[in-house]
Design a protein around this motif. Structure first.
Motif, PDB file in Angstrom:
ATOM      1  N   ARG A 274      -6.684   0.560 -26.081  1.00 44.36           N
ATOM      2  CA  ARG A 274      -6.953  -0.608 -25.577  1.00 44.36           C
ATOM      3  C   ARG A 274      -8.690  -0.157 -25.291  1.00 44.36           C
ATOM      4  NH1 ARG A 274      -3.907   1.181 -19.576  1.00 44.36           N
ATOM      5  NH2 ARG A 274      -6.246   2.459 -19.276  1.00 44.36           N
TER       6      ARG A 274
ATOM      7  N   LEU B 100       2.530  -6.957 -24.099  1.00 43.17           N
ATOM      8  CA  LEU B 100       1.813  -6.298 -23.872  1.00 43.17           C
ATOM      9  C   LEU B 100       0.331  -6.935 -24.288  1.00 43.17           C
ATOM     10  CD1 LEU B 100       0.437  -3.809 -23.109  1.00 43.17           C
ATOM     11  CD2 LEU B 100       0.463  -1.947 -25.226  1.00 43.17           C
TER      12      LEU B 100
ATOM     13  N   GLU C 250       2.670   3.843 -21.214  1.00 41.32           N
ATOM     14  CA  GLU C 250       3.732   3.658 -19.910  1.00 41.32           C
ATOM     15  C   GLU C 250       4.833   3.408 -20.665  1.00 41.32           C
ATOM     16  OE1 GLU C 250       0.472   2.575 -18.085  1.00 41.32           O
ATOM     17  OE2 GLU C 250      -0.545   1.493 -18.433  1.00 41.32           O
TER      18      GLU C 250
ATOM     19  N   MET D   7       0.423  -2.353 -17.945  1.00 40.57           N
ATOM     20  CA  MET D   7      -0.897  -2.089 -18.089  1.00 40.57           C
ATOM     21  C   MET D   7      -1.212  -1.017 -16.776  1.00 40.57           C
ATOM     22  SD  MET D   7      -3.323  -2.851 -20.890  1.00 40.57           S
ATOM     23  CE  MET D   7      -4.175  -4.331 -19.971  1.00 40.57           C
TER      24      MET D   7
ATOM     25  N   ASN E   5      -4.498   7.374 -17.707  1.00 36.79           N
ATOM     26  CA  ASN E   5      -4.857   6.880 -18.885  1.00 36.79           C
ATOM     27  C   ASN E   5      -6.648   6.141 -18.704  1.00 36.79           C
ATOM     28  OD1 ASN E   5      -2.751   5.989 -20.050  1.00 36.79           O
ATOM     29  ND2 ASN E   5      -2.220   4.796 -18.832  1.00 36.79           N
TER      30      ASN E   5
ATOM     31  N   ALA F  39      -5.318  -4.327 -25.366  1.00 36.57           N
ATOM     32  CA  ALA F  39      -4.192  -3.304 -25.768  1.00 36.57           C
ATOM     33  C   ALA F  39      -3.602  -3.737 -26.437  1.00 36.57           C
ATOM     34  CB  ALA F  39      -3.800  -3.359 -24.725  1.00 36.57           C
TER      35      ALA F  39
END
Length: 331
Positions: free
Chosen positions: A289, A259, A305, A320, A33, A269
């Motif tokens: 994010r 989140l 995720e 995360m 990520n 995020a």
């Protein structure tokens, strides 16, 4: 890296370098990520013909948001960029701020819903439009030559649309900024909206006072899940919360956040979508994010995720990561 070099580069540039380095070397078999390079936000997740697709907002200044790129993957790890699948030059009424795609397939055609112009009142031209193409990667062309929704109803800014198909084949669009969310029933050909069973055209379903924007709906085990974003989109408090209801119209009672920022991974995020892989009931949350240490509002990146439910159907808090998810081929 020395402190002198850190000061010379500055926070934003350094964050981009760190992010690129992380992207270049994910753990074996993982996507890493962010999942692809570049400043992108508001990702729409869709599966077409055993291929994952992500359609994000190009995260630049409003005047530079003049087109949409798309990304496809067979396995969530290897991504291919499809540049400029919908261009502003092909939307006569759009002038700036192309935002937050929602893309669906129906009868062999692909429909691309988008927001444009960031209108602040009913006196301005803009709102939510729709384009159509023969392939997921376009090129898309404006379907009706004007906005599908061009005014404030129930005080909801016409942005951040999401299209939801219910089990009976009805297509609904959930949308709205400025702390208000509406649901409308789309005409079968997507050229407009039509009244629902009770005669209502624009029905407000704002789930909680914390609601800001970025609505999403999906159905699981007979229940309707409504997700949305809270906080400020440029700040570290941007986050995702959800509710569960018995119909697309609710009522929806906020359950809580699932989140939010992790000061060891990333901040801000929010604005999520989901992938659901039916063959093994796997769920993934796709969101944007901000890199750590980066204070530029438009510096947003797309991440994925796993999304997990408990035995009662509640969504567990999302962990995360920088590793991202493992490969999950669809074929």
């Amino acid at each position: 890296m020395s402190m002198g070099i850190r000061k010379l580069l500055g926070g934003a540039v350094l964050a981009a370098i760190v992010s690129t380095a992380a992207l270049a070397a994910p753990p074996p078999g993982h996507a890493g990520n962010p999942v692809f390079p570049g400043w992108y936000a508001d990702p729409e997740a869709a599966i077409f013909d055993n291929t994952y697709w992500i359609y994000p907002t190009t995260s630049l200044r409003y005047s530079e948001q003049v087109g949409f790129d798309a990304f496809s993957s067979p396995d969530l790890v290897h991504w291919t960029k499809h540049a400029n699948v919908l261009a502003m030059k092909d939307i006569a009424w759009a002038k700036k701020a192309l935002w937050a795609p929602a893309v669906i397939e129906k009868d062999g055609k692909y429909y691309f819903f988008f927001a444009a112009n960031d209108i602040q009142s009913d006196k301005e031209v803009g709102g939510i439009g729709v384009a159509v193409a023969d392939k997921p990667d376009g090129p898309y062309r404006d379907l009706i030559g004007k906005p599908l929704i061009d005014a404030f109803h129930n005080r909801a800014q016409p942005i951040d649309q999401f299209v939801f198909r219910d089990d009976d084949g009805t297509y609904y669009m959930i949308y709205g900024g400025w702390k208000h969310a509406n649901i409308v029933k789309l005409k079968p050909d997507f050229t407009g909206v039509e009244p629902m069973a009770d005669g209502t055209v624009f029905k407000e379903i704002t789930p909680a006072k914390e609601y800001v924007e970025g609505p999403l709906m999906f159905k699981r085990n007979g229940k309707y899940y409504f997700m949305w974003s809270e906080g400020g989109w440029t700040g570290p408090d941007y986050s995702v919360a959800y509710a569960i209801g018995d119909s697309p119209m609710g009522p929806f009672k906020r359950i809580g956040k699932i989140l939010q920022q992790d000061t060891t991974v990333a901040t801000g995020a929010g604005h999520n979508s989901v992938f659901h892989v039916a063959k093994d009931d796997a769920w993934y949350i796709v969101y944007h994010r901000h890199p750590l240490g980066d204070k530029v509002g438009n510096h947003r990146q797309v991440a994925i995720e796993k999304m997990v439910f408990d035995n009662d159907g509640k969504i567990l808090p999302v962990v995360m990561t920088t590793d991202g998810v493992e490969a999950h081929p669809l074929r």
